[in-house]
Enzyme design. Sequence first.
Site, mmCIF file in Angstrom:
data_model
loop_
_atom_site.group_PDB
_atom_site.id
_atom_site.type_symbol
_atom_site.label_atom_id
_atom_site.label_comp_id
_atom_site.label_asym_id
_atom_site.label_seq_id
_atom_site.Cartn_x
_atom_site.Cartn_y
_atom_site.Cartn_z
ATOM 1 N N PHE A 115 0.823 -1.219 0.000
ATOM 2 C CA PHE A 115 0.000 0.000 0.000
ATOM 3 C C PHE A 115 0.850 1.258 0.000
ATOM 4 O O PHE A 115 0.387 2.330 -0.396
ATOM 5 C CB PHE A 115 -0.960 -0.003 1.197
ATOM 6 C CG PHE A 115 -0.361 0.471 2.498
ATOM 7 C CD1 PHE A 115 -0.479 1.790 2.909
ATOM 8 C CD2 PHE A 115 0.324 -0.418 3.328
ATOM 9 C CE1 PHE A 115 0.060 2.226 4.112
ATOM 10 C CE2 PHE A 115 0.853 0.005 4.524
ATOM 11 C CZ PHE A 115 0.734 1.329 4.921
ATOM 12 N N LYS A 116 2.118 1.147 0.407
ATOM 13 C CA LYS A 116 2.989 2.327 0.454
ATOM 14 C C LYS A 116 3.146 2.972 -0.929
ATOM 15 O O LYS A 116 3.422 4.171 -1.028
ATOM 16 C CB LYS A 116 4.362 1.951 1.003
ATOM 17 C CG LYS A 116 4.358 1.198 2.339
ATOM 18 C CD LYS A 116 3.956 2.069 3.496
ATOM 19 C CE LYS A 116 3.901 1.303 4.807
ATOM 20 N NZ LYS A 116 5.187 0.959 5.369
#
Length: 478
Positions: A115-116
């Site tokens: 998700f980063k």
Amino acid sequence: MIKYVSTRGGASGTFTDTILEGLASDGGLLVPEKYEVISEERLSQWQNLPYPELACEIISCFATDLTKDKIREICHEVYTRAIFGDDIVSVKPIKLAPKEELYILGISNGPTLAFKDMAMQFLGKLFDEILNERGIKLNILGATSGDTGGAAEYAMMGRSSVSVFMLSPKDRMSEFQKSQMYSIKEQNIHNIVVPGSFDNCQDLVKAVSNDLGFKDSYSIGSVNSINWGRITAQVVYYFFGYFKVIQKSKKKLMHPVSFSVPSGNFGNILSGFVAKKMGLPIKNLVLATNENNVLDEFFKSGIYRVRNPKETFVTSSPSMDISKASNFERFIHEIFDRDSKYVSTLWAELEKNNSFSIDAQSLANLKRESGIVSGASRHVNRINTIQRVYESNQLVVDPHTADGIYVGQRFVEDNIPMICLETALPTKFEGTVREALGFVPERRDSLKNIEDKDRRVYEMSGSLPDLKNFIIKNAKIN
């Protein structure tokens, strides 16, 4: 124009100043002086926007010193099928028990499968725009427990105005995570391994940033979630996920939902808290930890006690093997009416005793206002959850997402959809997935045999002088 202030009372600047600054000069974290509250009418206008347009609208609420046209240009360049696949963000219903409304919010479709990427790809392009406009260079210093490092390096590699110095803890990441980072050969990327846990890496980053003379001389910035740009970009997928779920569940706008968030450094769930402050109808934010349950302990007892490296467990959800959550300071600052003196007192006590506490009434008020509830997962829980999700839905999830699903199920309420954030894809943690299912999903062609690639990595003692000397030798100088 919105100004940014420190959680400890000092500093004031614009959004772009804040992006370049990272940590505030007084050691606090930078936050906007206020949050824009979005009306139901504007939510209605936003609910069918494609992801790049929604990102433009939300980021514009924070980046008021940039033109909306510039923000839109960046969002449309970053949030594309070429970078994130056909579904930039996906929403999948899952069934584990009768009458449960569970959804997985797929936010790990980017180049590093975590998700980063959602924030880091935006931040990489934004850095380029700001630095080229000002004619300056930046040396980014970061710490990673596994996913931030890869996402930052993939977003920054090859950029002439930026060098990255990324600290990672020795022998505390999956082989895939190590290979994804350490196989990068770009000359502006420097991977540094130090002994201890993620917290040791993070402490070194803060020590360098707190040396204001060194920070200014070598133009030190940050890509960890202490950088407000990360939080801003992550707020977007809470709005997007909300809109998609109420449409799928045929509920009306303003019907509440809950989110379950695997949490280590508190940045992801803080973004959800910001979305709630902005008026998104969020009932609960479920904070899911693993065996390193410092945050869960706080929300149950009011005691925030940082563990030392020997007490910080190596787990099968390693990206959450964190005991000192940087963004927690932003949360405490906001929840206690932005009382910077109180925050400074608490963090001074934390530095002295490795802990602080708040009274029972304050804890009750905090939980009521924030909507945060919490729970912890263990190895056996995530293994069982991976198995259950696959058996019931033919869907493979990674161990961190499994933590979120396991804890989130405890807080499911009738008629309130629970949206579980998928924080990484299972390819990144094949050992645990194989233990649970006996097989691993097929990898993308570009990631096959990544563990066999040559690595470029520097092992260091973990001392501050050694790190500074390395930066001095390799930094880009203005």
